[in-house]
Design a protein around this motif. Structure first.
Motif, PDB file in Angstrom:
ATOM      1  N   LYS A   1      -6.525  -8.799  11.969  1.00 41.12           N
ATOM      2  CA  LYS A   1      -5.632  -9.592  11.131  1.00 41.12           C
ATOM      3  C   LYS A   1      -6.060  -9.537   9.665  1.00 41.12           C
ATOM      4  O   LYS A   1      -5.216  -9.490   8.766  1.00 41.12           O
ATOM      5  CB  LYS A   1      -5.571 -11.029  11.644  1.00 41.12           C
ATOM      6  N   GLU A   2      -7.357  -9.511   9.426  1.00 41.95           N
ATOM      7  CA  GLU A   2      -7.847  -9.389   8.047  1.00 41.95           C
ATOM      8  C   GLU A   2      -7.437  -8.043   7.449  1.00 41.95           C
ATOM      9  O   GLU A   2      -7.004  -7.969   6.297  1.00 41.95           O
ATOM     10  CB  GLU A   2      -9.367  -9.540   8.034  1.00 41.95           C
TER      11      GLU A   2
ATOM     12  N   ASN B   1      -1.104  -5.657   3.741  1.00 35.91           N
ATOM     13  CA  ASN B   1       0.264  -6.161   3.776  1.00 35.91           C
ATOM     14  C   ASN B   1       1.044  -5.605   4.976  1.00 35.91           C
ATOM     15  O   ASN B   1       2.162  -5.121   4.844  1.00 35.91           O
ATOM     16  CB  ASN B   1       0.989  -5.839   2.467  1.00 35.91           C
ATOM     17  N   CYS B   2       0.417  -5.673   6.146  1.00 34.67           N
ATOM     18  CA  CYS B   2       1.023  -5.178   7.381  1.00 34.67           C
ATOM     19  C   CYS B   2       1.242  -6.319   8.361  1.00 34.67           C
ATOM     20  O   CYS B   2       0.491  -7.286   8.380  1.00 34.67           O
ATOM     21  CB  CYS B   2       0.104  -4.162   8.071  1.00 34.67           C
ATOM     22  N   GLY B   3       2.238  -6.146   9.213  1.00 34.06           N
ATOM     23  CA  GLY B   3       2.393  -6.995  10.379  1.00 34.06           C
ATOM     24  C   GLY B   3       1.665  -6.331  11.539  1.00 34.06           C
ATOM     25  O   GLY B   3       1.207  -5.193  11.430  1.00 34.06           O
TER      26      GLY B   3
ATOM     27  N   GLY C   1       1.507 -12.492   9.710  1.00 36.66           N
ATOM     28  CA  GLY C   1       0.598 -13.076   8.725  1.00 36.66           C
ATOM     29  C   GLY C   1       0.755 -14.576   8.638  1.00 36.66           C
ATOM     30  O   GLY C   1       1.822 -15.115   8.845  1.00 36.66           O
ATOM     31  N   GLN C   2      -0.373 -15.216   8.364  1.00 37.30           N
ATOM     32  CA  GLN C   2      -0.369 -16.677   8.266  1.00 37.30           C
ATOM     33  C   GLN C   2      -1.354 -17.091   7.214  1.00 37.30           C
ATOM     34  O   GLN C   2      -2.367 -16.570   7.045  1.00 37.30           O
ATOM     35  CB  GLN C   2      -0.765 -17.302   9.590  1.00 37.30           C
TER      36      GLN C   2
ATOM     37  N   TRP D   1       2.989 -10.395  14.971  1.00 36.89           N
ATOM     38  CA  TRP D   1       2.294 -11.280  14.018  1.00 36.89           C
ATOM     39  C   TRP D   1       2.666 -10.819  12.626  1.00 36.89           C
ATOM     40  O   TRP D   1       2.575  -9.633  12.313  1.00 36.89           O
ATOM     41  CB  TRP D   1       0.784 -11.191  14.230  1.00 36.89           C
TER      42      TRP D   1
ATOM     43  N   ASN E   1      -9.511 -11.166  14.813  1.00 40.08           N
ATOM     44  CA  ASN E   1      -9.672 -11.719  13.466  1.00 40.08           C
ATOM     45  C   ASN E   1      -9.897 -10.610  12.441  1.00 40.08           C
ATOM     46  O   ASN E   1      -9.353 -10.663  11.329  1.00 40.08           O
ATOM     47  CB  ASN E   1     -10.805 -12.738  13.434  1.00 40.08           C
TER      48      ASN E   1
ATOM     49  N   TRP F   1      -3.723  -8.182   6.793  1.00 42.43           N
ATOM     50  CA  TRP F   1      -3.444  -9.030   5.632  1.00 42.43           C
ATOM     51  C   TRP F   1      -3.723  -8.281   4.327  1.00 42.43           C
ATOM     52  O   TRP F   1      -2.905  -8.296   3.407  1.00 42.43           O
ATOM     53  CB  TRP F   1      -4.276 -10.306   5.723  1.00 42.43           C
ATOM     54  N   LYS F   2      -4.871  -7.610   4.266  1.00 46.87           N
ATOM     55  CA  LYS F   2      -5.242  -6.869   3.049  1.00 46.87           C
ATOM     56  C   LYS F   2      -4.276  -5.731   2.762  1.00 46.87           C
ATOM     57  O   LYS F   2      -4.046  -5.381   1.613  1.00 46.87           O
ATOM     58  CB  LYS F   2      -6.661  -6.306   3.183  1.00 46.87           C
TER      59      LYS F   2
END
Length: 160
Positions: free
Chosen positions: A108-109, A115-117, A159-160, A157, A105, A112-113
């Motif tokens: 993924k955060e 802008n990466c997969g 992003g979701q 992954w 988690n 997300w911040k």
């Protein structure tokens, strides 16, 4: 009297004291940053920290149920690659405790911040527990492709 035989309130108080000490100790270490504190269940707390060196980093868990020894109890290792991708190098630690979910988690955060997969491989050495890995990655919304013949795979992954 051992820690496990202490009354629940006393165990909780002991963990809070250890948490305070561990946060201070981790914060003193060069290149480490405390990025969160999470509760696993009614009785266990963990400290989440991050260490970065150039393009590689670790998201680490330290349990508050025992004194800090200067090492992690669980770690997710990753590195930045081209095309805005974080590549998972390895996940180390005791499985089925919820630590992998916490680290994922946070990863993924971060992704997300920035802008990466996120990508990674499932290696032949992991094949003995590939069902558990597939379940873990599916739970975290990863696309998984497995080559049963070659005993390897790829995860992604976006992003979701």
């Amino acid at each position: 009297m051992t820690t496990s035989t202490l009354p629940k309130a006393d165990r909780r108080d002991l963990q809070m004291l250890r948490m305070q000490q561990q946060v201070r100790e981790i914060a003193k270490e060069e290149k480490k940053e405390v990025i969160g504190i999470e509760q696993i269940d009614d009785e266990e707390w963990v400290i989440v920290s991050k260490a970065q060196s150039n393009d590689t980093f670790q998201v680490m868990i330290n349990q508050c149920s025992h004194p800090y020894q200067g090492t992690w109890d669980f770690v997710l290792e990753a590195e930045y690659q081209e095309n805005h991708t974080l590549f998972i190098d390895d996940i180390k630690g005791e499985p089925c405790r919820g630590f992998g979910t916490i680290c994922m988690n946070y990863l993924k955060e971060i992704a997300w911040k920035e802008n990466c997969g996120i990508e990674g491989n499932i290696a032949k050495r992991d094949w003995g527990h590939v069902e558990r890995l597939a379940h873990f990655y599916k739970k975290h919304s990863f696309d998984i492709s497995l080559d049963v013949e070659q005993q390897n795979g790829r995860i992604r992954w976006f992003g979701q």
